[in-house]
Design a protein around this motif. Structure first.
Motif, PDB file in Angstrom:
ATOM      1  N   ASP A 164       0.816  -1.213   0.000  1.00 43.84           N
ATOM      2  CA  ASP A 164       0.000   0.000   0.000  1.00 43.84           C
ATOM      3  C   ASP A 164       0.849   1.261   0.000  1.00 43.84           C
ATOM      4  N   SER A 165       1.920   1.251   0.775  1.00 40.33           N
ATOM      5  CA  SER A 165       2.771   2.426   0.890  1.00 40.33           C
ATOM      6  C   SER A 165       3.369   2.808  -0.465  1.00 40.33           C
ATOM      7  N   ALA A 166       3.967   1.856  -1.154  1.00 42.35           N
ATOM      8  CA  ALA A 166       4.576   2.137  -2.462  1.00 42.35           C
ATOM      9  C   ALA A 166       3.518   2.556  -3.472  1.00 42.35           C
ATOM     10  N   PHE A 167       2.353   1.924  -3.426  1.00 38.95           N
ATOM     11  CA  PHE A 167       1.297   2.261  -4.379  1.00 38.95           C
ATOM     12  C   PHE A 167       0.829   3.702  -4.207  1.00 38.95           C
ATOM     13  N   VAL A 168       0.604   4.120  -2.979  1.00 38.39           N
ATOM     14  CA  VAL A 168       0.114   5.492  -2.785  1.00 38.39           C
ATOM     15  C   VAL A 168       1.194   6.527  -3.094  1.00 38.39           C
ATOM     16  N   ILE A 169       2.437   6.207  -2.823  1.00 32.94           N
ATOM     17  CA  ILE A 169       3.523   7.130  -3.168  1.00 32.94           C
ATOM     18  C   ILE A 169       3.611   7.284  -4.685  1.00 32.94           C
ATOM     19  N   ARG A 170       3.539   6.164  -5.392  1.00 35.67           N
ATOM     20  CA  ARG A 170       3.591   6.183  -6.860  1.00 35.67           C
ATOM     21  C   ARG A 170       2.446   6.989  -7.450  1.00 35.67           C
ATOM     22  N   ASN A 171       1.317   7.002  -6.759  1.00 33.90           N
ATOM     23  CA  ASN A 171       0.122   7.685  -7.257  1.00 33.90           C
ATOM     24  C   ASN A 171      -0.208   8.950  -6.474  1.00 33.90           C
ATOM     25  N   GLU A 172       0.810   9.518  -5.810  1.00 32.81           N
ATOM     26  CA  GLU A 172       0.700  10.793  -5.102  1.00 32.81           C
ATOM     27  C   GLU A 172      -0.394  10.815  -4.041  1.00 32.81           C
ATOM     28  N   GLY A 173      -0.490   9.705  -3.307  1.00 30.66           N
ATOM     29  CA  GLY A 173      -1.438   9.631  -2.202  1.00 30.66           C
ATOM     30  C   GLY A 173      -0.725   9.819  -0.885  1.00 30.66           C
ATOM     31  N   SER A 174      -1.341   9.329   0.190  1.00 28.10           N
ATOM     32  CA  SER A 174      -0.712   9.431   1.504  1.00 28.10           C
ATOM     33  C   SER A 174      -1.013   8.183   2.325  1.00 28.10           C
ATOM     34  N   TYR A 175      -0.001   7.759   3.084  1.00 26.45           N
ATOM     35  CA  TYR A 175      -0.155   6.606   3.969  1.00 26.45           C
ATOM     36  C   TYR A 175       0.869   6.748   5.084  1.00 26.45           C
ATOM     37  N   SER A 229      -6.686   0.151  30.605  1.00 31.47           N
ATOM     38  CA  SER A 229      -7.830  -0.734  30.353  1.00 31.47           C
ATOM     39  C   SER A 229      -8.815  -0.078  29.390  1.00 31.47           C
ATOM     40  N   SER A 230      -8.763   1.250  29.251  1.00 32.64           N
ATOM     41  CA  SER A 230      -9.644   1.928  28.292  1.00 32.64           C
ATOM     42  C   SER A 230      -9.063   1.780  26.886  1.00 32.64           C
ATOM     43  N   THR A 231      -9.941   1.516  25.934  1.00 27.63           N
ATOM     44  CA  THR A 231      -9.495   1.295  24.558  1.00 27.63           C
ATOM     45  C   THR A 231     -10.324   2.147  23.591  1.00 27.63           C
ATOM     46  N   THR A 232      -9.779   2.339  22.404  1.00 26.03           N
ATOM     47  CA  THR A 232     -10.443   3.073  21.333  1.00 26.03           C
ATOM     48  C   THR A 232     -10.158   2.357  20.018  1.00 26.03           C
ATOM     49  N   ASN A 233     -11.151   2.300  19.130  1.00 27.20           N
ATOM     50  CA  ASN A 233     -10.902   1.752  17.802  1.00 27.20           C
ATOM     51  C   ASN A 233      -9.986   2.708  17.049  1.00 27.20           C
ATOM     52  N   ARG A 234      -8.995   2.130  16.408  1.00 30.00           N
ATOM     53  CA  ARG A 234      -8.028   2.911  15.628  1.00 30.00           C
ATOM     54  C   ARG A 234      -7.887   2.274  14.259  1.00 30.00           C
ATOM     55  N   TYR A 235      -7.514   3.102  13.292  1.00 33.33           N
ATOM     56  CA  TYR A 235      -7.533   2.688  11.890  1.00 33.33           C
ATOM     57  C   TYR A 235      -6.226   3.049  11.206  1.00 33.33           C
ATOM     58  N   LYS A 236      -5.799   2.158  10.304  1.00 36.07           N
ATOM     59  CA  LYS A 236      -4.712   2.450   9.379  1.00 36.07           C
ATOM     60  C   LYS A 236      -5.364   2.589   8.020  1.00 36.07           C
ATOM     61  N   VAL A 237      -5.267   3.764   7.422  1.00 35.33           N
ATOM     62  CA  VAL A 237      -5.941   4.036   6.154  1.00 35.33           C
ATOM     63  C   VAL A 237      -4.951   4.648   5.176  1.00 35.33           C
ATOM     64  N   ALA A 238      -4.966   4.144   3.954  1.00 40.23           N
ATOM     65  CA  ALA A 238      -4.170   4.710   2.866  1.00 40.23           C
ATOM     66  C   ALA A 238      -5.105   5.489   1.952  1.00 40.23           C
ATOM     67  N   PHE A 239      -4.651   6.638   1.497  1.00 36.18           N
ATOM     68  CA  PHE A 239      -5.486   7.514   0.655  1.00 36.18           C
ATOM     69  C   PHE A 239      -4.820   7.790  -0.688  1.00 36.18           C
ATOM     70  N   LEU A 240      -5.630   7.764  -1.738  1.00 36.52           N
ATOM     71  CA  LEU A 240      -5.254   8.360  -3.019  1.00 36.52           C
ATOM     72  C   LEU A 240      -6.016   9.663  -3.090  1.00 36.52           C
ATOM     73  N   ARG A 241      -5.432  10.687  -3.702  1.00 38.82           N
ATOM     74  CA  ARG A 241      -6.146  11.960  -3.785  1.00 38.82           C
ATOM     75  C   ARG A 241      -5.685  12.727  -5.019  1.00 38.82           C
ATOM     76  N   GLU A 242      -6.602  13.493  -5.522  1.00 36.09           N
ATOM     77  CA  GLU A 242      -6.319  14.325  -6.695  1.00 36.09           C
ATOM     78  C   GLU A 242      -7.097  15.618  -6.558  1.00 36.09           C
ATOM     79  N   SER A 243      -6.393  16.732  -6.635  1.00 38.08           N
ATOM     80  CA  SER A 243      -7.037  18.040  -6.520  1.00 38.08           C
ATOM     81  C   SER A 243      -7.914  18.320  -7.735  1.00 38.08           C
ATOM     82  N   MET A 244      -8.969  19.082  -7.492  1.00 40.72           N
ATOM     83  CA  MET A 244      -9.845  19.507  -8.577  1.00 40.72           C
ATOM     84  C   MET A 244      -9.249  20.685  -9.302  1.00 40.72           C
TER      85      MET A 244
END
Length: 199
Positions: free
Chosen positions: A24-35, A184-199
């Motif tokens: 995912d990391s290489a793919f988003v870098i190649r396509n100007e995304g973020s991860y 003992s307190s927990t929170t849901n956390r996410y790893k998300v990769a983004f592709l993005r393109e400005s308008m």
């Protein structure tokens, strides 16, 4: 409108490959995304927070419009994680390949000393090169997910067992790390990769 349709079509053409890529990391870098590769709370996900909570890991959402950009989001991982944790460590700094070799040998020796009964605090005072924790016996208390480099963070919140000692390599050098406790307190956390393109 025409530019918008072209950009949306370009984003749609990336979705199939994005969903099957092994890196995912290489793919988003190649396509100007973020991860960032770190776990974040839903607050950091913007308009897709609710969606990420419902998707299966590996799923794609989008293209969608947010803040004047077309985006595609991929849920890389989701975990319920402790809100904070305590650890102690000994940092053996390294910058060059030779430094890393020496630091790893020293780390192995220190682990052997600890197994033989040496006091962690004594080894911190004698060997640790972390000025942020050395005066406190190597301890970091109340650390939140994402505060440390990824390798340390993963050990502290995901893979490490409380009370065990580990040798890990990071961009700073080698560390001997002991996970002391997790909240003992927990929170849901996410790893998300983004592709993005400005308008």
């Amino acid at each position: 409108k025409e530019d918008s349709a072209v950009i949306r079509k370009q984003m749609e053409s990336l979705v199939a490959e994005f969903s099957t890529t092994d890196n995912d990391s290489a793919f988003v870098i190649r396509n100007e995304g973020s991860y960032a590769g770190t776990f974040v709370t839903s607050d950091a996900l913007g308009s897709v927070a609710d969606t990420m909570g419902k998707l299966a890991v590996g799923s794609i959402y989008g293209p969608y419009m947010e803040s004047g950009m077309y985006k595609v989001a991929k849920l890389v991982d989701r975990r319920s994680m402790a809100d904070s944790a305590d650890s102690r460590h000994i940092l053996l700094s390294a910058t060059s390949p030779d430094d890393f070799v020496r630091a790893e040998k020293t780390a192995d020796s220190l682990l052997n000393l600890l197994q033989g009964g040496a006091k962690f605090e004594d080894l911190v005072n004698a060997f640790s090169q972390d000025p942020g924790s050395k005066a406190n016996g190597g301890k970091y208390e109340g650390t939140t997910p994402g505060a440390f480099v990824p390798e340390y963070d993963r050990l502290l919140f995901i893979t490490g067992e409380i009370g065990k000692r580990y040798k890990i390599r990071t961009s700073y050098g080698f560390h001997i790390v002991e996970v002391l406790k997790r909240s003992s307190s927990t929170t849901n956390r996410y790893k998300v990769a983004f592709l993005r393109e400005s308008m």
